[in-house]
Design an enzyme around this catalytic site. Structure first.
Site, PDB file in Angstrom:
ATOM      1  N   ASN A  47       0.718  -1.278   0.168  1.00 24.21           N
ATOM      2  CA  ASN A  47       0.016   0.172   0.044  1.00 24.21           C
ATOM      3  C   ASN A  47       0.870   1.187  -0.031  1.00 24.21           C
ATOM      4  O   ASN A  47       0.639   2.255  -0.858  1.00 24.21           O
ATOM      5  CB  ASN A  47      -0.812   0.080   1.291  1.00 24.21           C
ATOM      6  CG  ASN A  47      -1.896  -0.976   1.338  1.00 24.21           C
ATOM      7  OD1 ASN A  47      -2.295  -1.654   0.258  1.00 24.21           O
ATOM      8  ND2 ASN A  47      -2.646  -1.063   2.334  1.00 24.21           N
ATOM      9  N   ASP A 259      -1.488   4.229   5.631  1.00 23.01           N
ATOM     10  CA  ASP A 259      -0.535   3.670   4.351  1.00 23.01           C
ATOM     11  C   ASP A 259      -0.426   4.721   3.727  1.00 23.01           C
ATOM     12  O   ASP A 259       0.636   4.973   3.066  1.00 23.01           O
ATOM     13  CB  ASP A 259      -0.962   2.268   4.163  1.00 23.01           C
ATOM     14  CG  ASP A 259      -0.915   1.186   5.021  1.00 23.01           C
ATOM     15  OD1 ASP A 259      -0.031   1.274   6.011  1.00 23.01           O
ATOM     16  OD2 ASP A 259      -1.400   0.107   4.906  1.00 23.01           O
ATOM     17  N   GLY A 296     -12.453   1.276  -0.295  1.00 20.87           N
ATOM     18  CA  GLY A 296     -11.177   0.324  -0.728  1.00 20.87           C
ATOM     19  C   GLY A 296      -9.969   0.962  -0.290  1.00 20.87           C
ATOM     20  O   GLY A 296      -9.806   2.043   0.416  1.00 20.87           O
ATOM     21  N   SER A 300      -8.511   3.567  -3.251  1.00 18.18           N
ATOM     22  CA  SER A 300      -8.682   5.025  -3.006  1.00 18.18           C
ATOM     23  C   SER A 300      -7.588   6.000  -2.822  1.00 18.18           C
ATOM     24  O   SER A 300      -7.853   7.273  -2.640  1.00 18.18           O
ATOM     25  CB  SER A 300      -9.256   5.201  -1.653  1.00 18.18           C
ATOM     26  OG  SER A 300      -8.426   4.603  -0.300  1.00 18.18           O
TER      27      SER A 300
HETATM   28  P1  ATP Z   1      -5.938   2.953   9.100  1.00 18.35           P
HETATM   29  O1  ATP Z   1      -5.823   1.873  10.275  1.00 18.35           O
HETATM   30  O2  ATP Z   1      -7.382   3.220   8.919  1.00 18.35           O
HETATM   31  O3  ATP Z   1      -5.409   2.829   7.850  1.00 18.35           O
HETATM   32  P2  ATP Z   1      -4.489   4.676  10.775  1.00 18.35           P
HETATM   33  O4  ATP Z   1      -5.286   4.539  11.966  1.00 18.35           O
HETATM   34  O5  ATP Z   1      -3.189   3.882  10.446  1.00 18.35           O
HETATM   35  O6  ATP Z   1      -5.497   4.410   9.444  1.00 18.35           O
HETATM   36  P3  ATP Z   1      -5.198   7.363  11.047  1.00 18.35           P
HETATM   37  O7  ATP Z   1      -4.337   8.244  11.826  1.00 18.35           O
HETATM   38  O8  ATP Z   1      -6.583   7.054  11.294  1.00 18.35           O
HETATM   39  O9  ATP Z   1      -4.239   6.238  10.388  1.00 18.35           O
HETATM   40  O10 ATP Z   1      -5.239   8.301   9.446  1.00 18.35           O
HETATM   41  C1  ATP Z   1      -3.996   8.414   8.782  1.00 18.35           C
HETATM   42  C2  ATP Z   1      -4.035   9.964   8.270  1.00 18.35           C
HETATM   43  O11 ATP Z   1      -5.446   9.859   7.560  1.00 18.35           O
HETATM   44  C3  ATP Z   1      -4.418  11.002   9.243  1.00 18.35           C
HETATM   45  O12 ATP Z   1      -3.031  11.734   9.735  1.00 18.35           O
HETATM   46  C4  ATP Z   1      -5.018  12.105   8.342  1.00 18.35           C
HETATM   47  O13 ATP Z   1      -4.099  12.895   7.734  1.00 18.35           O
HETATM   48  C5  ATP Z   1      -5.667  11.324   7.501  1.00 18.35           C
HETATM   49  N1  ATP Z   1      -7.312  11.188   7.614  1.00 18.35           N
HETATM   50  C6  ATP Z   1      -7.934  10.242   8.346  1.00 18.35           C
HETATM   51  N2  ATP Z   1      -9.038  10.422   8.802  1.00 18.35           N
HETATM   52  C7  ATP Z   1      -9.366  11.693   8.309  1.00 18.35           C
HETATM   53  C8  ATP Z   1     -10.540  12.574   8.256  1.00 18.35           C
HETATM   54  N3  ATP Z   1     -11.818  12.135   8.616  1.00 18.35           N
HETATM   55  N4  ATP Z   1     -10.437  13.495   7.596  1.00 18.35           N
HETATM   56  C9  ATP Z   1      -9.252  14.204   7.135  1.00 18.35           C
HETATM   57  N5  ATP Z   1      -8.145  13.538   6.943  1.00 18.35           N
HETATM   58  C10 ATP Z   1      -8.145  12.088   7.806  1.00 18.35           C
END
Ligand code: ATP
Length: 312
Positions: A47, A259, A296, A300
């Site tokens: 990814n 990712d 996805g 995405s």
């Molecule tokens: P996942 O496990 O779903 O792949 P994650 O928990 O590793 O994600 P997150 O911290 O949830 O990672 O999200 C990574 C980045 O995606 C965030 O730092 C932000 O930049 C972006 N992001 C996630 N959700 C949103 C949102 N609702 N609006 C804007 N940006 C978002």
């Protein structure tokens, strides 16, 4: 052997997602009818590599898939995304990594992951990739392959002055302390930061404290992603963490957002090495925000052409 120099190399995992949508999750011993099935490309390593490639840098993936339909299909997926595949090995000793996912009407899921060929990526493949790794600009690793392989790859990069990004995901509580020392950027999400520090990380304040704790362990910089709140960045030269907020968007599917963020970060570290880390994080926030607005994982992830010119 390739003489090409890559901007971003990823040593990590490939997984084929086999997704069935059904009204409910089956009980033990039960067979039920679902209404939709699709196959998706996943695995944290792949990814991240594909997101970096879609932003326009030269990428190579170091990974292992099975000598099977899913392995062949994954190699084609890399090629379709412009990722170099000379270091994608195929083995007959295990199947391509697969995640069998069942999603019910409420969006809850039950998942079985079989890492398969991913766990057979080892020293031999790293030695083959060493000439390329030693000339890369950025190397990225996670924890979906054997820990020793990830650590060895990060060490190889560090010994050759290649910038490293380490994403400790999926997190494990007793991470070998050497992982911190070989990470120029240690980038994780809230739950991973919580598991690694043993303290709650549920808001910006707590993420600041967690970043200080992680930085003490020896990495160059720390980034903790905070979903709609963006991320927190702490650089070794500075004692104060900075919150890099983002514009929260309405999410369609957040799978793989972390990712997308890391792939984008790798892109900026390779493409704009003198850009301040906060600015890279600010831009990576915007790339990841696009990824949560479509269904996805890799499907995405935005391409350069889909993003505003000021991000480049
Ligand atoms: P996942 O496990 O779903 O792949 P994650 O928990 O590793 O994600 P997150 O911290 O949830 O990672 O999200 C990574 C980045 O995606 C965030 O730092 C932000 O930049 C972006 N992001 C996630 N959700 C949103 C949102 N609702 N609006 C804007 N940006 C978002």
């Amino acid at each position: 052997m390739t003489e090409e120099a890559f901007d971003v190399m990823v040593v990590g995992s490939c997984m084929t997602d086999l997704v069935s949508q059904a009204p409910r999750l089956p009980k033990a011993g039960e067979t039920i009818h679902g209404h939709k099935f699709f196959i998706g490309f996943g695995g944290k390593g792949a990814n991240q590599c594909i997101q970096a490639a879609r932003l326009g840098v030269k990428t190579a993936m170091v990974c292992k898939v099975g000598k099977d339909f899913f392995g062949d299909n994954y190699i084609q997926n890399f090629k379709d995304n412009g990722v170099h595949t000379d270091f994608v090995g195929q083995t007959s000793d295990a199947a391509t990594g697969a995640a069998s996912i069942i999603v019910n009407k409420a969006g809850e899921n039950a998942i079985v992951i079989v890492a398969g060929a991913n766990m057979l990526l080892g020293s031999e493949e790293l030695q083959k990739a060493l000439p390329a790794i030693s000339h890369a600009k950025v190397l990225v690793c996670q924890l979906e392959i054997s820990l020793q392989t990830s650590l060895q790859a990060l060490r190889m990069a560090q010994e050759n002055n290649v910038k490293t990004i380490f994403n400790p995901a999926p997190a494990i509580p007793d991470l070998d302390p050497d992982f911190y020392r070989v990470s120029d950027v240690f980038c994780c999400n809230e739950s991973e930061a919580e598991l690694l520090t043993g303290s709650s990380v549920a808001n910006v304040e707590e993420a600041h404290r967690a970043s200080q704790e992680l930085l003490k362990r020896g990495c160059g910089s720390v980034i903790i992603t905070l979903g709609p709140q963006g991320c927190v960045v702490l650089k070794a030269q500075e004692s104060t963490p900075k919150h890099v907020p983002t514009t929260a968007v309405t999410t369609v599917d957040t799978t793989g957002a972390g990712d997308s963020f890391i792939g984008a970060l790798a892109f900026y570290m390779a493409h704009c090495p003198i850009m301040p880390l906060e600015e890279m994080a600010h831009r990576a926030n915007q790339v990841a925000a696009v990824s949560v607005q479509a269904i996805g994982t890799q499907t995405s992830y935005p391409f350069k052409k889909d993003l505003p010119a000021e991000l480049f």
